[in-house]
Design an enzyme around this catalytic site. Structure first.
Site, PDB file in Angstrom:
ATOM      1  N   ASP A  65       3.552 -12.350 -18.627  1.00 12.14           N
ATOM      2  CA  ASP A  65       2.737 -12.394 -17.418  1.00 12.14           C
ATOM      3  C   ASP A  65       3.185 -13.624 -16.620  1.00 12.14           C
ATOM      4  O   ASP A  65       3.111 -14.744 -17.134  1.00 12.14           O
ATOM      5  CB  ASP A  65       1.259 -12.496 -17.833  1.00 12.14           C
ATOM      6  CG  ASP A  65       0.316 -12.450 -16.645  1.00 12.14           C
ATOM      7  OD1 ASP A  65       0.726 -12.835 -15.530  1.00 12.14           O
ATOM      8  OD2 ASP A  65      -0.841 -12.041 -16.847  1.00 12.14           O
ATOM      9  N   THR A 129       8.105  -7.890   3.521  1.00 10.47           N
ATOM     10  CA  THR A 129       7.723  -6.499   3.771  1.00 10.47           C
ATOM     11  C   THR A 129       7.794  -6.169   5.255  1.00 10.47           C
ATOM     12  O   THR A 129       7.580  -7.055   6.106  1.00 10.47           O
ATOM     13  CB  THR A 129       6.286  -6.242   3.255  1.00 10.47           C
ATOM     14  OG1 THR A 129       5.868  -4.956   3.707  1.00 10.47           O
ATOM     15  CG2 THR A 129       5.305  -7.264   3.776  1.00 10.47           C
ATOM     16  N   GLU A 131       5.556  -4.686   6.562  1.00  4.86           N
ATOM     17  CA  GLU A 131       4.144  -4.827   6.980  1.00  4.86           C
ATOM     18  C   GLU A 131       3.906  -6.106   7.775  1.00  4.86           C
ATOM     19  O   GLU A 131       2.919  -6.212   8.487  1.00  4.86           O
ATOM     20  CB  GLU A 131       3.235  -4.846   5.751  1.00  4.86           C
ATOM     21  CG  GLU A 131       3.123  -3.524   5.040  1.00  4.86           C
ATOM     22  CD  GLU A 131       1.823  -2.795   5.357  1.00  4.86           C
ATOM     23  OE1 GLU A 131       0.807  -3.456   5.580  1.00  4.86           O
ATOM     24  OE2 GLU A 131       1.862  -1.564   5.378  1.00  4.86           O
ATOM     25  N   GLY A 226      -1.860  12.143  10.151  1.00  3.22           N
ATOM     26  CA  GLY A 226      -0.438  12.015   9.810  1.00  3.22           C
ATOM     27  C   GLY A 226       0.459  11.792  11.017  1.00  3.22           C
ATOM     28  O   GLY A 226       1.667  12.044  10.962  1.00  3.22           O
ATOM     29  N   LYS A 229       4.214   7.058  12.281  1.00  2.00           N
ATOM     30  CA  LYS A 229       5.623   7.296  11.947  1.00  2.00           C
ATOM     31  C   LYS A 229       6.186   6.169  11.094  1.00  2.00           C
ATOM     32  O   LYS A 229       5.818   5.002  11.290  1.00  2.00           O
ATOM     33  CB  LYS A 229       6.443   7.401  13.224  1.00  2.00           C
ATOM     34  CG  LYS A 229       6.143   8.649  14.020  1.00  2.00           C
ATOM     35  CD  LYS A 229       7.035   8.702  15.228  1.00  2.00           C
ATOM     36  CE  LYS A 229       6.898  10.052  15.920  1.00  2.00           C
ATOM     37  NZ  LYS A 229       7.666  10.093  17.151  1.00  2.00           N
ATOM     38  N   ARG A 230       7.067   6.527  10.193  1.00  2.00           N
ATOM     39  CA  ARG A 230       7.757   5.540   9.356  1.00  2.00           C
ATOM     40  C   ARG A 230       9.239   5.888   9.298  1.00  2.00           C
ATOM     41  O   ARG A 230       9.613   7.052   9.470  1.00  2.00           O
ATOM     42  CB  ARG A 230       7.188   5.564   7.923  1.00  2.00           C
ATOM     43  CG  ARG A 230       5.736   5.148   7.816  1.00  2.00           C
ATOM     44  CD  ARG A 230       5.543   3.657   8.096  1.00  2.00           C
ATOM     45  NE  ARG A 230       4.160   3.271   7.901  1.00  2.00           N
ATOM     46  CZ  ARG A 230       3.213   3.321   8.840  1.00  2.00           C
ATOM     47  NH1 ARG A 230       3.504   3.754  10.063  1.00  2.00           N
ATOM     48  NH2 ARG A 230       1.987   2.932   8.568  1.00  2.00           N
ATOM     49  N   TYR A 308      -9.288  -0.430   5.874  1.00  2.00           N
ATOM     50  CA  TYR A 308      -7.966   0.093   6.231  1.00  2.00           C
ATOM     51  C   TYR A 308      -7.775   0.129   7.737  1.00  2.00           C
ATOM     52  O   TYR A 308      -8.714   0.336   8.498  1.00  2.00           O
ATOM     53  CB  TYR A 308      -7.801   1.508   5.660  1.00  2.00           C
ATOM     54  CG  TYR A 308      -6.403   2.045   5.824  1.00  2.00           C
ATOM     55  CD1 TYR A 308      -5.351   1.533   5.074  1.00  2.00           C
ATOM     56  CD2 TYR A 308      -6.130   3.042   6.755  1.00  2.00           C
ATOM     57  CE1 TYR A 308      -4.066   2.012   5.234  1.00  2.00           C
ATOM     58  CE2 TYR A 308      -4.843   3.532   6.919  1.00  2.00           C
ATOM     59  CZ  TYR A 308      -3.821   3.007   6.157  1.00  2.00           C
ATOM     60  OH  TYR A 308      -2.545   3.488   6.322  1.00  2.00           O
ATOM     61  N   ARG A 314       7.140   2.011  13.159  1.00  3.44           N
ATOM     62  CA  ARG A 314       7.797   0.862  12.529  1.00  3.44           C
ATOM     63  C   ARG A 314       9.282   1.177  12.387  1.00  3.44           C
ATOM     64  O   ARG A 314       9.697   1.848  11.448  1.00  3.44           O
ATOM     65  CB  ARG A 314       7.189   0.755  11.133  1.00  3.44           C
ATOM     66  CG  ARG A 314       6.970  -0.595  10.616  1.00  3.44           C
ATOM     67  CD  ARG A 314       6.593  -0.433   9.178  1.00  3.44           C
ATOM     68  NE  ARG A 314       5.264  -0.835   8.884  1.00  3.44           N
ATOM     69  CZ  ARG A 314       4.654  -0.558   7.741  1.00  3.44           C
ATOM     70  NH1 ARG A 314       5.239   0.177   6.815  1.00  3.44           N
ATOM     71  NH2 ARG A 314       3.454  -0.984   7.515  1.00  3.44           N
TER      72      ARG A 314
HETATM   73  N1  LIG Z   1       8.615  -0.467  -2.374  1.00  2.14           N
HETATM   74  C1  LIG Z   1       8.620  -0.760  -1.088  1.00  2.14           C
HETATM   75  O1  LIG Z   1       8.897   0.105  -0.223  1.00  2.14           O
HETATM   76  C2  LIG Z   1       8.306  -2.163  -0.631  1.00  2.14           C
HETATM   77  C3  LIG Z   1       8.088  -2.355   0.723  1.00  2.14           C
HETATM   78  C4  LIG Z   1       7.831  -3.632   1.166  1.00  2.14           C
HETATM   79  C5  LIG Z   1       7.798  -4.698   0.273  1.00  2.14           C
HETATM   80  N2  LIG Z   1       7.985  -4.503  -1.053  1.00  2.14           N
HETATM   81  C6  LIG Z   1       7.918  -5.680  -1.942  1.00  2.14           C
HETATM   82  O2  LIG Z   1       8.924  -5.595  -2.949  1.00  2.14           O
HETATM   83  C7  LIG Z   1       8.417  -6.122  -4.184  1.00  2.14           C
HETATM   84  C8  LIG Z   1       8.550  -5.062  -5.274  1.00  2.14           C
HETATM   85  O3  LIG Z   1       7.856  -3.880  -4.871  1.00  2.14           O
HETATM   86  P1  LIG Z   1       7.737  -2.599  -5.814  1.00  2.14           P
HETATM   87  O4  LIG Z   1       7.596  -1.445  -4.918  1.00  2.14           O
HETATM   88  O5  LIG Z   1       8.811  -2.613  -6.841  1.00  2.14           O
HETATM   89  O6  LIG Z   1       6.334  -2.910  -6.533  1.00  2.14           O
HETATM   90  P2  LIG Z   1       5.745  -2.248  -7.889  1.00  2.14           P
HETATM   91  O7  LIG Z   1       4.275  -2.309  -7.795  1.00  2.14           O
HETATM   92  O8  LIG Z   1       6.395  -0.941  -8.147  1.00  2.14           O
HETATM   93  O9  LIG Z   1       6.236  -3.263  -9.024  1.00  2.14           O
HETATM   94  C9  LIG Z   1       5.639  -4.515  -9.265  1.00  2.14           C
HETATM   95  C10 LIG Z   1       5.898  -4.890 -10.713  1.00  2.14           C
HETATM   96  O10 LIG Z   1       5.337  -6.183 -10.948  1.00  2.14           O
HETATM   97  C11 LIG Z   1       4.785  -6.186 -12.245  1.00  2.14           C
HETATM   98  N3  LIG Z   1       3.767  -7.225 -12.354  1.00  2.14           N
HETATM   99  C12 LIG Z   1       2.560  -7.257 -11.716  1.00  2.14           C
HETATM  100  N4  LIG Z   1       1.886  -8.357 -12.080  1.00  2.14           N
HETATM  101  C13 LIG Z   1       2.670  -9.038 -12.952  1.00  2.14           C
HETATM  102  C14 LIG Z   1       2.519 -10.248 -13.657  1.00  2.14           C
HETATM  103  N5  LIG Z   1       1.398 -10.994 -13.547  1.00  2.14           N
HETATM  104  N6  LIG Z   1       3.512 -10.645 -14.484  1.00  2.14           N
HETATM  105  C15 LIG Z   1       4.643  -9.911 -14.601  1.00  2.14           C
HETATM  106  N7  LIG Z   1       4.846  -8.746 -13.945  1.00  2.14           N
HETATM  107  C16 LIG Z   1       3.872  -8.314 -13.117  1.00  2.14           C
HETATM  108  C17 LIG Z   1       4.191  -4.791 -12.407  1.00  2.14           C
HETATM  109  O11 LIG Z   1       3.989  -4.460 -13.775  1.00  2.14           O
HETATM  110  C18 LIG Z   1       5.247  -3.929 -11.734  1.00  2.14           C
HETATM  111  O12 LIG Z   1       6.207  -3.471 -12.669  1.00  2.14           O
HETATM  112  C19 LIG Z   1       6.967  -6.540  -3.911  1.00  2.14           C
HETATM  113  O13 LIG Z   1       6.945  -7.917  -3.623  1.00  2.14           O
HETATM  114  C20 LIG Z   1       6.585  -5.747  -2.675  1.00  2.14           C
HETATM  115  O14 LIG Z   1       5.609  -6.401  -1.949  1.00  2.14           O
HETATM  116  C21 LIG Z   1       8.217  -3.243  -1.523  1.00  2.14           C
END
Ligand SMILES: NC(=O)c1ccc[n+]([C@@H]2O[C@H](COP(=O)([O-])OP(=O)(O)OC[C@H]3O[C@@H](n4cnc5c(N)ncnc54)[C@H](O)[C@@H]3O)[C@@H](O)[C@H]2O)c1
Length: 361
Positions: A65, A129, A131, A226, A229-230, A308, A314
């Site tokens: 963790d 992100t 976002e 819906g 758009k993305r 929300y 975007r």
């Molecule tokens: N997927 C996308 O399209 C997207 C878009 C924008 C930003 N991001 C950013 O990219 C990063 C990864 O995104 P993702 O989609 O892989 O997220 P995800 O939720 O799929 O993966 C996050 C991982 O972190 C692990 N985790 C959570 N808490 C933990 C802790 N305390 N210790 C150790 N591990 C821990 C979880 O078990 C999980 O495997 C994030 O920072 C997210 O904000 C992703």
């Protein structure tokens, strides 16, 4: 900042990846182990998507963790070339359901590791992100010029974006103060196999949400009709971009904010649902469910909660990453939807069988 010996050009790049079992993490590791001269040290609470790498000579997993093992992880971080802190809550339904948890993990825990990089001189590749652009109406969204437009503070959805945006500013601060070597990337709607799990009762991101509905014979629900758009980005394209940042030994990506997205793949969420159903109807695993499926409309407050708020459009400007690293996305919408469907076949079948047994019992 402590001095570290410069890594030799011929040495593999050692990457410490936190959140390695997540969507981006495990798909990135798959890419790195297959294509790049890297040594991967992976950290997560879970390892179910990492099992196929466990015996790989360039892969090392620690179930930890990140919130409770800072001292141990600091020692590891001081020995690696690059840190990618991917551990975060990244699912919109959770920004509304538990905003403080988003703040604690995404902001507080990640801040500790950003500071660590500033202290040890470890290169930081930080996942921000799309976002962070919030409700900005600029087309396309340019990290150098577009203002970030967040919604009101009582709309808890924005805690995710504001946490990331503030961390970006902190990273720039450490870049100036401690010469932190960093690259920030902003993913735009990565889509593909291995995203969120298909768990009944959960509210995953959009494609797994639709597949969950299909598996359970539920309608596909379009939030606010819906119309939003993305720009859909294939996970394969996304991880190739992140790998290019990791492997950048030239420093061309240093100090930059890079959008990673596919501006050619813009579509509304309604169109996404329709195209997903059309592709699924041609796939033997999904065909029966897709032909029986229907689409309904719902509103954001009903689906996600009153915290929300939606973003209409975007579109990424990807000229920065193209110029710095020569990256260009490859997959169109049908290709990435086919790949996502393929990636979910086992989970979909298991869930559908389970649902059928429960109905028949
Ligand atoms: N997927 C996308 O399209 C997207 C878009 C924008 C930003 N991001 C950013 O990219 C990063 C990864 O995104 P993702 O989609 O892989 O997220 P995800 O939720 O799929 O993966 C996050 C991982 O972190 C692990 N985790 C959570 N808490 C933990 C802790 N305390 N210790 C150790 N591990 C821990 C979880 O078990 C999980 O495997 C994030 O920072 C997210 O904000 C992703």
């Amino acid at each position: 900042m402590t001095e570290k010996p410069a890594s030799h050009q011929q040495q593999p790049i050692t990457a410490l990846i936190m959140g390695a079992n997540g969507f981006i993490g495990h798909r990135l590791i798959e890419h790195l182990l297959r294509h790049d001269d890297t040594q991967v040290i992976a950290i997560d609470l879970f390892d179910d998507r990492l099992t196929s790498f466990m015996n790989h000579p360039r892969f090392d997993f620690h179930r930890l963790d990140i919130a409770e093992n800072f001292a141990r992880l600091s020692k590891i971080a001081a020995t690696v070339d690059v840190l990618l802190p991917l551990a975060a809550i990244a699912c919109p339904s959770q920004y509304v359901a538990d905003p403080l948890k988003v703040f604690e993990l995404n902001f507080e825990q990640n801040l500790a590791y950003i500071r660590l990089c500033a202290n040890t001189g470890t290169r930081l590749i930080f996942p921000s992100t799309s976002e962070v652009y919030g409700m900005s109406t600029t087309v396309p969204l340019d990290p150098d010029t577009t203002p970030l437009t967040m919604g009101p503070t009582h709309k808890s959805r924005w805690i995710y974006a504001t946490s990331k945006a503030l961390l970006e500013r902190v990273i720039f601060g450490y870049g100036e103060k401690d010469k932190l070597d960093f690259t920030i990337f902003r993913p735009f709607n990565f889509i593909g196999g291995g995203q969120d799990q298909l768990q009944p009762g959960s509210k995953p991101r959009v494609v797994p949400q639709f597949l969950l509905n299909l598996a359970l014979n539920q309608p596909l629900r379009l939030v606010n009709g819906g119309a939003q758009k993305r720009c859909l980005t294939a996970i394969e394209d996304g991880v190739e971009a992140i790998a290019a940042i990791i492997m950048d030994r030239t420093g061309r990506s240093r100090g930059l904010v890079l959008n990673i997205g596919n501006p050619a793949n813009e579509c509304s969420i309604r169109e996404l649902a329709e195209r997903l159903l059309a592709r699924a109807a041609q796939h033997p695993v999904y065909q029966e469910a897709a032909l029986a499926a229907h689409i309904v409309e719902t509103d954001g407050a009903t689906h996600f909660g009153t915290g929300y708020q939606d973003v209409e459009r975007r579109v990424p400007d990807i000229s920065h990453i193209r110029k710095a690293l020569g990256w260009q996305p490859q997959q169109n919408i049908d290709q990435l939807l086919d790949a996502a469907l393929e990636g979910y076949t086992d989970e979909f079948l298991a869930l559908r069988n389970q649902a059928t047994h429960q109905r028949d019992a």
